[in-house]
Design a protein around this motif. Structure first.
Motif, mmCIF file in Angstrom:
data_model
loop_
_atom_site.group_PDB
_atom_site.id
_atom_site.type_symbol
_atom_site.label_atom_id
_atom_site.label_comp_id
_atom_site.label_asym_id
_atom_site.label_seq_id
_atom_site.Cartn_x
_atom_site.Cartn_y
_atom_site.Cartn_z
ATOM 1 N N PHE A 123 1.864 -8.473 -3.411
ATOM 2 C CA PHE A 123 1.157 -7.312 -2.880
ATOM 3 C C PHE A 123 0.478 -7.675 -1.571
ATOM 4 O O PHE A 123 0.030 -8.795 -1.387
ATOM 5 N N SER A 124 0.332 -6.686 -0.701
ATOM 6 C CA SER A 124 -0.444 -6.893 0.517
ATOM 7 C C SER A 124 -1.929 -6.720 0.182
ATOM 8 O O SER A 124 -2.292 -6.377 -0.937
ATOM 9 N N GLY A 125 -2.782 -6.931 1.160
ATOM 10 C CA GLY A 125 -4.219 -6.816 0.924
ATOM 11 C C GLY A 125 -4.637 -5.413 0.535
ATOM 12 O O GLY A 125 -5.478 -5.216 -0.344
ATOM 13 N N ARG A 126 -4.062 -4.407 1.173
ATOM 14 C CA ARG A 126 -4.409 -3.023 0.853
ATOM 15 C C ARG A 126 -3.927 -2.648 -0.553
ATOM 16 O O ARG A 126 -4.625 -1.948 -1.278
ATOM 17 N N GLN A 127 -2.764 -3.119 -0.951
ATOM 18 C CA GLN A 127 -2.260 -2.834 -2.289
ATOM 19 C C GLN A 127 -3.110 -3.517 -3.348
ATOM 20 O O GLN A 127 -3.361 -2.951 -4.409
ATOM 21 N N ARG A 128 -3.570 -4.733 -3.062
ATOM 22 C CA ARG A 128 -4.465 -5.423 -3.998
ATOM 23 C C ARG A 128 -5.787 -4.687 -4.117
ATOM 24 O O ARG A 128 -6.358 -4.574 -5.197
ATOM 25 N N MET A 129 -6.297 -4.152 -2.998
ATOM 26 C CA MET A 129 -7.542 -3.402 -3.032
ATOM 27 C C MET A 129 -7.389 -2.138 -3.863
ATOM 28 O O MET A 129 -8.257 -1.792 -4.662
#
Length: 79
Positions: free
Chosen positions: A56-62
């Motif tokens: 996951f990217s950072g935004r998806q993890r958030m």
């Protein structure tokens, strides 16, 4: 993001331990398991490992962390 993940991780871990020790046995097991699983999934150290960091990217993890935070009260419905 990391601070929110650590707060969720520690709070759900302590909630799982408290549910395991304080609630009646038939009710405590699914609630404690759900809280401990949420603690494991929200741990930031787990998401820094190479297989999961590429997932996951950072935004998806958030967004996943926010979804976990909002869905966590559903664990308490059986109680």
């Amino acid at each position: 993001m990391a601070a929110l993940s650590w707060i969720i991780c520690i709070a759900t871990f302590l909630g799982g331990l408290a549910a395991r020790s304080d609630l009646a046995y038939p009710v405590a097991e699914p609630i404690a398991f759900g809280l401990l699983l949420a603690s494991f999934l929200s741990c930031p150290l787990l998401w820094k490992m190479p297989p999961l960091s590429d997932l996951f990217s950072g935004r998806q993890r958030m967004m996943a962390c926010l979804a976990l935070l909002l869905a966590l009260p559903l664990v308490l419905i059986p109680a």
